[in-house]
Design an enzyme around this catalytic site. Sequence first.
Site, PDB file in Angstrom:
ATOM      1  N   ARG A  35       0.809  -1.214   0.000  1.00  0.00           N
ATOM      2  CA  ARG A  35       0.000   0.000   0.000  1.00  0.00           C
ATOM      3  C   ARG A  35       0.846   1.270   0.000  1.00  0.00           C
ATOM      4  O   ARG A  35       0.353   2.352   0.263  1.00  0.00           O
ATOM      5  CB  ARG A  35      -0.965   0.001   1.181  1.00  0.00           C
ATOM      6  CG  ARG A  35      -1.841  -1.230   1.165  1.00  0.00           C
ATOM      7  CD  ARG A  35      -3.090  -1.104   1.987  1.00  0.00           C
ATOM      8  NE  ARG A  35      -3.824  -2.365   2.000  1.00  0.00           N
ATOM      9  CZ  ARG A  35      -4.643  -2.782   1.045  1.00  0.00           C
ATOM     10  NH1 ARG A  35      -4.860  -2.023  -0.017  1.00  0.00           N
ATOM     11  NH2 ARG A  35      -5.249  -3.946   1.128  1.00  0.00           N
ATOM     12  N   HIS A  66       2.757 -11.196  -5.240  1.00  0.00           N
ATOM     13  CA  HIS A  66       1.651 -10.385  -5.746  1.00  0.00           C
ATOM     14  C   HIS A  66       2.113  -8.932  -5.755  1.00  0.00           C
ATOM     15  O   HIS A  66       2.581  -8.417  -4.749  1.00  0.00           O
ATOM     16  CB  HIS A  66       0.409 -10.555  -4.865  1.00  0.00           C
ATOM     17  CG  HIS A  66      -0.852 -10.081  -5.530  1.00  0.00           C
ATOM     18  ND1 HIS A  66      -1.015  -8.780  -5.927  1.00  0.00           N
ATOM     19  CD2 HIS A  66      -1.978 -10.733  -5.898  1.00  0.00           C
ATOM     20  CE1 HIS A  66      -2.206  -8.655  -6.506  1.00  0.00           C
ATOM     21  NE2 HIS A  66      -2.811  -9.827  -6.502  1.00  0.00           N
ATOM     22  N   TYR A  69      -0.964  -3.031  -5.200  1.00  0.00           N
ATOM     23  CA  TYR A  69      -2.230  -2.600  -5.804  1.00  0.00           C
ATOM     24  C   TYR A  69      -2.155  -1.169  -6.328  1.00  0.00           C
ATOM     25  O   TYR A  69      -3.047  -0.711  -7.021  1.00  0.00           O
ATOM     26  CB  TYR A  69      -3.360  -2.673  -4.769  1.00  0.00           C
ATOM     27  CG  TYR A  69      -3.619  -4.060  -4.266  1.00  0.00           C
ATOM     28  CD1 TYR A  69      -4.068  -5.051  -5.143  1.00  0.00           C
ATOM     29  CD2 TYR A  69      -3.436  -4.400  -2.928  1.00  0.00           C
ATOM     30  CE1 TYR A  69      -4.307  -6.342  -4.694  1.00  0.00           C
ATOM     31  CE2 TYR A  69      -3.679  -5.682  -2.473  1.00  0.00           C
ATOM     32  CZ  TYR A  69      -4.120  -6.648  -3.359  1.00  0.00           C
ATOM     33  OH  TYR A  69      -4.358  -7.910  -2.919  1.00  0.00           O
ATOM     34  N   HIS A 106      -2.586  -7.136 -11.253  1.00  0.00           N
ATOM     35  CA  HIS A 106      -3.829  -6.737 -11.905  1.00  0.00           C
ATOM     36  C   HIS A 106      -3.432  -5.854 -13.085  1.00  0.00           C
ATOM     37  O   HIS A 106      -2.620  -4.937 -12.918  1.00  0.00           O
ATOM     38  CB  HIS A 106      -4.725  -5.976 -10.936  1.00  0.00           C
ATOM     39  CG  HIS A 106      -5.139  -6.813  -9.747  1.00  0.00           C
ATOM     40  ND1 HIS A 106      -6.065  -6.406  -8.832  1.00  0.00           N
ATOM     41  CD2 HIS A 106      -4.756  -8.050  -9.340  1.00  0.00           C
ATOM     42  CE1 HIS A 106      -6.239  -7.349  -7.910  1.00  0.00           C
ATOM     43  NE2 HIS A 106      -5.436  -8.360  -8.196  1.00  0.00           N
ATOM     44  N   GLU A 146      -3.615 -11.104 -14.057  1.00  0.00           N
ATOM     45  CA  GLU A 146      -4.712 -11.718 -13.312  1.00  0.00           C
ATOM     46  C   GLU A 146      -6.060 -11.197 -13.803  1.00  0.00           C
ATOM     47  O   GLU A 146      -6.205 -10.007 -14.079  1.00  0.00           O
ATOM     48  CB  GLU A 146      -4.558 -11.410 -11.807  1.00  0.00           C
ATOM     49  CG  GLU A 146      -5.670 -12.026 -10.965  1.00  0.00           C
ATOM     50  CD  GLU A 146      -5.475 -11.857  -9.460  1.00  0.00           C
ATOM     51  OE1 GLU A 146      -4.557 -11.133  -9.038  1.00  0.00           O
ATOM     52  OE2 GLU A 146      -6.259 -12.480  -8.709  1.00  0.00           O
ATOM     53  N   ASP A 186      -8.338 -16.076 -10.983  1.00  0.00           N
ATOM     54  CA  ASP A 186      -8.901 -15.942  -9.643  1.00  0.00           C
ATOM     55  C   ASP A 186     -10.387 -16.294  -9.715  1.00  0.00           C
ATOM     56  O   ASP A 186     -11.146 -15.671 -10.467  1.00  0.00           O
ATOM     57  CB  ASP A 186      -8.702 -14.489  -9.156  1.00  0.00           C
ATOM     58  CG  ASP A 186      -9.134 -14.281  -7.718  1.00  0.00           C
ATOM     59  OD1 ASP A 186     -10.282 -14.629  -7.384  1.00  0.00           O
ATOM     60  OD2 ASP A 186      -8.334 -13.750  -6.924  1.00  0.00           O
ATOM     61  N   HIS A 189     -12.810 -13.411  -8.636  1.00  0.00           N
ATOM     62  CA  HIS A 189     -12.883 -12.354  -9.642  1.00  0.00           C
ATOM     63  C   HIS A 189     -13.693 -12.804 -10.862  1.00  0.00           C
ATOM     64  O   HIS A 189     -14.490 -12.035 -11.394  1.00  0.00           O
ATOM     65  CB  HIS A 189     -11.477 -11.942 -10.089  1.00  0.00           C
ATOM     66  CG  HIS A 189     -10.633 -11.400  -8.984  1.00  0.00           C
ATOM     67  ND1 HIS A 189      -9.315 -11.047  -9.155  1.00  0.00           N
ATOM     68  CD2 HIS A 189     -10.911 -11.150  -7.676  1.00  0.00           C
ATOM     69  CE1 HIS A 189      -8.830 -10.597  -8.001  1.00  0.00           C
ATOM     70  NE2 HIS A 189      -9.774 -10.660  -7.093  1.00  0.00           N
ATOM     71  N   HIS A 223      -5.859 -18.495  -8.138  1.00  0.00           N
ATOM     72  CA  HIS A 223      -6.248 -17.961  -6.833  1.00  0.00           C
ATOM     73  C   HIS A 223      -7.585 -18.592  -6.484  1.00  0.00           C
ATOM     74  O   HIS A 223      -8.575 -18.384  -7.184  1.00  0.00           O
ATOM     75  CB  HIS A 223      -6.385 -16.436  -6.896  1.00  0.00           C
ATOM     76  CG  HIS A 223      -5.075 -15.721  -6.886  1.00  0.00           C
ATOM     77  ND1 HIS A 223      -4.951 -14.381  -7.163  1.00  0.00           N
ATOM     78  CD2 HIS A 223      -3.823 -16.167  -6.594  1.00  0.00           C
ATOM     79  CE1 HIS A 223      -3.669 -14.030  -7.051  1.00  0.00           C
ATOM     80  NE2 HIS A 223      -2.970 -15.100  -6.728  1.00  0.00           N
ATOM     81  N   ASP A 236     -15.180  -7.225  -5.578  1.00  0.00           N
ATOM     82  CA  ASP A 236     -14.003  -8.039  -5.300  1.00  0.00           C
ATOM     83  C   ASP A 236     -13.843  -8.213  -3.787  1.00  0.00           C
ATOM     84  O   ASP A 236     -13.100  -7.483  -3.151  1.00  0.00           O
ATOM     85  CB  ASP A 236     -12.762  -7.357  -5.907  1.00  0.00           C
ATOM     86  CG  ASP A 236     -11.484  -8.142  -5.662  1.00  0.00           C
ATOM     87  OD1 ASP A 236     -11.560  -9.244  -5.079  1.00  0.00           O
ATOM     88  OD2 ASP A 236     -10.416  -7.641  -6.052  1.00  0.00           O
ATOM     89  N   HIS A 238     -13.304 -11.418  -1.047  1.00  0.00           N
ATOM     90  CA  HIS A 238     -13.064 -12.854  -0.948  1.00  0.00           C
ATOM     91  C   HIS A 238     -13.771 -13.469   0.262  1.00  0.00           C
ATOM     92  O   HIS A 238     -13.886 -12.845   1.308  1.00  0.00           O
ATOM     93  CB  HIS A 238     -11.553 -13.123  -0.849  1.00  0.00           C
ATOM     94  CG  HIS A 238     -10.786 -12.582  -2.022  1.00  0.00           C
ATOM     95  ND1 HIS A 238      -9.429 -12.734  -2.159  1.00  0.00           N
ATOM     96  CD2 HIS A 238     -11.188 -11.895  -3.127  1.00  0.00           C
ATOM     97  CE1 HIS A 238      -9.032 -12.158  -3.281  1.00  0.00           C
ATOM     98  NE2 HIS A 238     -10.075 -11.637  -3.877  1.00  0.00           N
ATOM     99  N   GLU A 268      -6.522 -16.826  -0.977  1.00  0.00           N
ATOM    100  CA  GLU A 268      -6.456 -15.420  -0.552  1.00  0.00           C
ATOM    101  C   GLU A 268      -7.720 -15.118   0.248  1.00  0.00           C
ATOM    102  O   GLU A 268      -8.315 -14.048   0.141  1.00  0.00           O
ATOM    103  CB  GLU A 268      -6.379 -14.485  -1.762  1.00  0.00           C
ATOM    104  CG  GLU A 268      -5.151 -14.641  -2.629  1.00  0.00           C
ATOM    105  CD  GLU A 268      -5.220 -13.761  -3.874  1.00  0.00           C
ATOM    106  OE1 GLU A 268      -6.286 -13.709  -4.527  1.00  0.00           O
ATOM    107  OE2 GLU A 268      -4.217 -13.100  -4.182  1.00  0.00           O
TER     108      GLU A 268
HETATM  109 ZN    ZN Z   1      -9.493 -10.121  -5.188  1.00  0.00          ZN
HETATM  110 ZN    ZN Z   2      -6.340 -12.881  -6.661  1.00  0.00          ZN
END
Ligand code: ZN
Ligand code: ZN
Length: 310
Positions: A35, A66, A69, A106, A146, A186, A189, A223, A236, A238, A268
């Site tokens: 982040r 990963h 973001y 992503h 992804e 994923d 997703h 994922h 999105d 999980h 995840e």
């Molecule tokens: Zn996600």
């Molecule tokens: Zn994922």
Amino acid sequence: MLGSHLSIAGGMVNALHEAKSLKFNTVQVFTKNQRQWKITPLKEADRKEWLAELKRLGWEDRTISHASYLANLGSPEPPLWKKSVAMMREEIERCHALSIPYLVFHPGAHKGAGDADEQAGMERIATAIVQLLDETSDCSTTLCLEDTAGSGTTLGRTFEQLAEIARLVEAKAGRGTRNRVGFCFDTCHALAAGYDLTTPAGAKSVFAAFDKACGLDRLRVLHLNDSKGALGSRIDRHEHIGEGAVGMAAFEFIMNHPHLEDVPKILETPKGETPKGTPWDTLNRRRLLRLVHGEGKPATHRPRKTAGAR
Ligand SMILES: [Zn+2]
Ligand SMILES: [Zn+2]
């Protein structure tokens, strides 16, 4: 190959130790604070410890990073695009330094309004990837695009968009880029983006569609997440395996697909412990392993213990 996204708090190597103690045989990590734009250099001691443990476990061929973001390779704003490329370059170099073969990210968001903006966004992502491959030609890391839930203007909500980005990369930089660009699927997703994985027939046809567009042979990471959001909700969020809108059919399909056996599968799902004190990762792992058809035990004769049924 089954693992989970685990924390590197207190040292990179802790993620490997935790994965092992949870009986996984692979792991996904963030190699930096996901982040923050700020990049603190990887500590040499941290790297050495990670590499030694990776070797001891024999996991040099299977771990995953990963990406942050924050990066948006589809950004129409040149300063943000450049900053994103620079960050992704650091992500790739870290993977290389840590013997992590797969970097999942992503694709990005186009921030525009119409179909033309989507195509322009995919072009910008492809241009970024071409530049990154060129700048990291000494690294063997595979960049895994992804699929996304498709909220806002994010790209990658359809398999065709993922394939188009890879095609554009190849068109710009040649077929030699094929082994450095792959895909991550994923389940949460895909469902949120509108792919109906909820029945055995649905799961089969969704994976057939993925195979047609992207190629199962280029699927590098899965994922495995259930979804709090409904089919096509573009949300999105999980959920634990078997407790969301994806349901067990997709996971049963994946856990028994011969071509997916060697593809690392990463949870995840939310962390923490159940009221009984069992780590959620342990429970979700068990739910997945229960779906594996035993030898000489066809699916139809197997007692169906649908995990999470309440
Ligand atoms: Zn996600
Ligand atoms: Zn994922």
